[in-house]
Design a protein around this motif. Structure first.
Motif: not given
Length: 228
Positions: A87-88, A169-171, A197-198, A210-212
């Motif tokens: 989904s990213v 990124t994220g968990p 970068l994120g 996570v999502h952008i």
């Protein structure tokens, strides 16, 4: 100490012929005889002793850690490619697809896609002779990734000139060391460090980190495309 010498003499006093007693008085006169006292000789004074001087200390040599070694940038490949992701990557497809499609990179994204599903898709493309020279693997946000699974992905991409992996990124950032180490083992693999970068731009992300949104999608798409 002065010594005393006594000099005695008699003084006779006689009475006249009238028959008086004559008395004799002894007069003692004491004369101090001075003696010369030899001057005392002072004990010789020892010359002052200089305080001991500590030997000069030589500072220990300093050592500088060698700079980390980095692999030289891979040459540009160009040509057609495919990006397989979850989904990213779907966010990139939604908000900034041209960052990849303008480079002739097709986007194949699905919500919740696991690493193993990506292996199957790429193995199928390879078996059918449709595996492009450039492959982007944008997975790792939906489950643990192990070193053996990374190797399976590379086997599925055998024949590709460039296989690009992104950090997450994220968990599930615990997958990043596995991904980075896997890239280091294969000369045709490249790392797109989305995590670094994120992290510098938290405003790109939703609350789950996570999502952008559009800005993050554009940045990620450009990062992935730059590795080709």
């Amino acid at each position: 100490m002065a010594a005393l010498a006594a000099v005695s003499f008699l003084a006779a006093v006689s009475c006249d012929g009238s028959g008086g007693r004559s008395a004799t008085r002894r007069i003692s006169t004491t004369v101090a005889s001075a003696t010369t006292v030899a001057p005392s000789t002072a004990a010789p004074t020892a010359p002052p002793t200089a305080p001991p001087t500590a030997p000069p200390t030589t500072p220990a040599p300093t050592t500088t850690a060698p700079p980390p070694t980095t692999r030289a940038p891979l040459p540009k490949i160009g040509g057609a490619g495919v990006a397989i992701g979850d989904s990213v990557l779907e966010d990139v497809q939604l908000y900034a697809p041209a960052t990849l499609t303008s480079r002739n990179i097709a986007i194949n994204a699905a919500v919740g896609r696991q690493w193993a599903a990506g292996v199957s898709i790429l193995a199928s493309l390879r078996a059918s002779g449709k595996l492009p020279p450039v492959v982007i693997v944008a997975l790792g946000s939906n489950g643990q990734v192990k070193a053996a699974q990374f190797d399976q992905m590379m086997q599925a991409c055998a024949g590709a000139k460039r296989v690009i992996f992104m950090t997450v990124t994220g968990p599930l950032i615990g997958n990043n060391p596995v991904i980075s180490a896997g890239v280091a083992r294969y000369p045709t693999a490249a790392l797109a460090d989305w995590y670094t970068l994120g992290t510098a731009h938290p405003d790109w992300f939703a609350a789950d980190h996570v999502h952008i949104g559009p800005a993050g999608a554009t940045a990620l798409g450009n990062l992935l495309a730059s590795m080709n």
